[in-house]
Design an enzyme around this catalytic site. Structure first.
Site, short mmCIF file in Angstrom:
data_model
loop_
_atom_site.label_atom_id
_atom_site.label_comp_id
_atom_site.label_asym_id
_atom_site.label_seq_id
_atom_site.Cartn_x
_atom_site.Cartn_y
_atom_site.Cartn_z
N HIS A 119 0.87 -1.18 0.00
CA HIS A 119 0.00 0.00 0.00
C HIS A 119 0.92 1.24 0.00
O HIS A 119 2.02 1.19 0.56
CB HIS A 119 -0.83 -0.05 1.29
CG HIS A 119 -1.88 1.01 1.41
ND1 HIS A 119 -1.61 2.32 1.73
CD2 HIS A 119 -3.23 0.94 1.28
CE1 HIS A 119 -2.74 3.01 1.79
NE2 HIS A 119 -3.74 2.20 1.51
N ASP A 197 3.13 -4.47 8.06
CA ASP A 197 1.92 -3.68 7.91
C ASP A 197 0.74 -4.64 8.08
O ASP A 197 0.43 -5.42 7.18
CB ASP A 197 1.92 -3.02 6.52
CG ASP A 197 0.63 -2.26 6.24
OD1 ASP A 197 -0.29 -2.33 7.06
OD2 ASP A 197 0.56 -1.60 5.17
N GLN A 200 -4.41 -5.13 7.04
CA GLN A 200 -5.41 -6.05 6.49
C GLN A 200 -5.40 -7.41 7.18
O GLN A 200 -6.15 -8.30 6.80
CB GLN A 200 -5.18 -6.25 4.98
CG GLN A 200 -5.40 -5.00 4.16
CD GLN A 200 -6.84 -4.48 4.22
OE1 GLN A 200 -7.77 -5.20 4.55
NE2 GLN A 200 -7.01 -3.21 3.90
N LYS A 223 -10.35 -0.74 10.59
CA LYS A 223 -10.44 -1.93 9.74
C LYS A 223 -10.70 -3.17 10.58
O LYS A 223 -10.81 -4.28 10.06
CB LYS A 223 -9.15 -2.11 8.93
CG LYS A 223 -8.96 -1.00 7.90
CD LYS A 223 -7.71 -1.25 7.09
CE LYS A 223 -7.25 -0.03 6.32
NZ LYS A 223 -8.02 0.22 5.11
N CYS A 361 -4.62 2.18 -3.83
CA CYS A 361 -3.40 2.74 -3.21
C CYS A 361 -2.24 1.77 -3.33
O CYS A 361 -1.41 1.66 -2.41
CB CYS A 361 -3.63 3.11 -1.74
SG CYS A 361 -4.74 4.48 -1.53
N1 PMP Z 1 -1.70 -0.52 4.74
C1 PMP Z 1 -2.66 -1.28 4.19
C2 PMP Z 1 -2.31 -2.67 3.73
C3 PMP Z 1 -3.95 -0.79 4.06
O1 PMP Z 1 -4.90 -1.54 3.51
C4 PMP Z 1 -4.23 0.53 4.50
C5 PMP Z 1 -5.61 1.13 4.35
N2 PMP Z 1 -6.20 0.93 3.10
C6 PMP Z 1 -3.20 1.26 5.08
C7 PMP Z 1 -1.95 0.70 5.19
C8 PMP Z 1 -3.43 2.64 5.59
O2 PMP Z 1 -4.37 2.63 6.65
P1 PMP Z 1 -4.99 3.97 7.18
O3 PMP Z 1 -5.52 4.71 5.98
O4 PMP Z 1 -6.09 3.54 8.09
O5 PMP Z 1 -3.91 4.72 7.86
#
Ligand code: PMP
Length: 404
Positions: A119, A197, A200, A223, A361
């Protein structure tokens, strides 16, 4: 006993749309919240509102002890000590905190290793760290199917001996689970700081920190059934001690003089200003809710939903699934040759299906796969087989309508 009907009743957002059946297949973006989380937020603001760590008065002391108890509950959920859990705004801020805090540890000769499937939140902060320090940022490539190329990862870890190795536990774009444990172990042997990270994975895999073996693990509460605006950073205590402070100000200090400041030990050292008190309490309620469910039954339900979804999608000729359906959790991504994902998602929305389209993203991953985006279906344990049937029939109608 996993009673899906009873569970759905716990989520007001699933039953708010009256007669029109809405299917929420966007839990990877943000999960719905059980009533206990919403009630906790309401109760805090209507009955308990006070700032923490400051007042001698009863409300403030109560807020402080609830807030710190919540930290303990979440720490237990991920299997760490309470002083190894730092509250942040989200996974993004947590990664930025670590990348910034490592600035003094890196030199121009060093390599920062990430992967092509990250991401943007796990790419851009490392680019900035590379810029600040002169270090080189490298990425492990993905296979043509979009999976992490583990042989390449092992080879790059051995060859470049990275100073930092950061990767996703589960890909937000394709849902694939990465073999993090073995790679982290190898990176650790080469002396890397390691970050996972877990944005997910927290809801679906309930990772335990000792088992993963990483130095840092980041997540977002929203999440995992919790409120928005809150996330967390697990850091081994000795690693947190070595990180430089990120944002500075009140709360995180032991002693301030005009010339210089002494910082608190972790986790307080990284938590400046008034924290997201209601968010933390709400997240603890979400964790308690999850703890009260049968986790094995929940995981089995999710697995069957996923198998059913994949089987149904595979039956549609024009649909190309991405990734490895044997090693994914929560999310399936697909594309349809000659149709734009945006058009599919928009038409599906008209049929009451909420899902995502685009690059998620993860532009470098889309670039590597040679697609301009995908349609992403992301599930949680509160979804049903009937919703999948509804989705598949809507998708078939949509594709028929789009066909020349
Ligand atoms: N890493 C991953 C794998 C994600 O899916 C996301 C959110 N889509 C993020 C980081 C960023 O999370 P946040 O926008 O809640 O900070």
């Amino acid at each position: 006993m996993f009673d899906i009907d009873a569970i759905r009743q716990d989520f007001p957002a699933l039953t708010q749309h009256g007669d029109t059946e809405r299917v929420y297949f966007d839990s990877a973006a943000t999960a719905h919240k059980p009533r206990c989380v919403i009630d906790t937020l309401t109760r805090f603001y209507s009955q308990e509102n006070a700032n923490v760590h400051r007042g001698a008065h009863q409300l403030s002391q109560q807020a402080t002890s609830r807030y710190e108890r919540a930290r303990q509950q979440v720490a237990e959920f991920i299997g760490c000590q309470h002083n190894e859990l730092v509250w942040t705004k989200g996974a993004t801020e947590a990664i930025n905190l670590v990348a910034y805090g490592l600035t003094a540890q890196l030199q121009p000769k060093d390599v920062i290793l990430i992967t092509e499937l990250e991401h943007h939140a796990n790419i851009v902060p490392w680019q900035q760290l590379a810029k600040r320090t002169g270090a080189t940022l490298m990425a492990v490539p993905v296979t043509p199917a979009g999976l992490l190329d583990t042989a390449q990862a092992e080879q790059m870890i051995a060859q470049y001996r990275p100073k930092v190795f950061a990767l996703a536990h589960v890909s937000n774009a394709l849902g694939n689970i990465n073999p993090v444990k073995v790679l982290l172990c190898q990176a650790k042997q080469q002396g890397a700081w390691t970050l996972v990270d877990g944005a997910q994975s927290l809801l679906h895999l309930r990772p335990q920190m000792a088992d993963l073996g990483c130095d840092f693990f980041v997540f977002s509460a929203h999440k995992c059934l919790g409120p928005t605006g809150l996330g967390g950073l697990f850091g081994r205590f000795s690693c947190l001690q070595q990180l430089d402070v990120f944002q500075t100000g009140g709360e995180m200090v032991a002693k301030v003089r005009i010339e210089h400041t002494e910082f608190n030990p972790p986790p307080s050292k990284f938590e400046t200003g008034t924290p997201n008190i209601s968010g933390v309490l709400g997240f603890a309620a979400a964790i308690e809710y999850l703890n009260n469910l049968d986790s094995a039954a929940l995981a089995a339900h999710e697995r069957s939903l996923m198998q059913y979804l994949v089987a149904q999608l595979s039956d549609i000729e024009s649909v190309s699934l991405l990734g490895d359906m044997q090693h994914n959790v929560g999310t399936v991504s697909f594309y349809v040759q000659s149709e734009h994902p945006y058009d599919i998602a928009t038409l599906l929305d008209m049929e009451g299906i909420a899902l995502r389209h685009g690059h998620h993203c993860a532009q470098p991953l889309m670039h590597a796969l040679g697609v301009n985006g995908t349609v992403r279906v992301s599930l949680a344990f509160y979804n049903t087989f009937a919703e999948i049937d509804h989705f598949i029939s809507a998708l078939r109608n949509t594709l028929e309508m789009m066909a020349p």
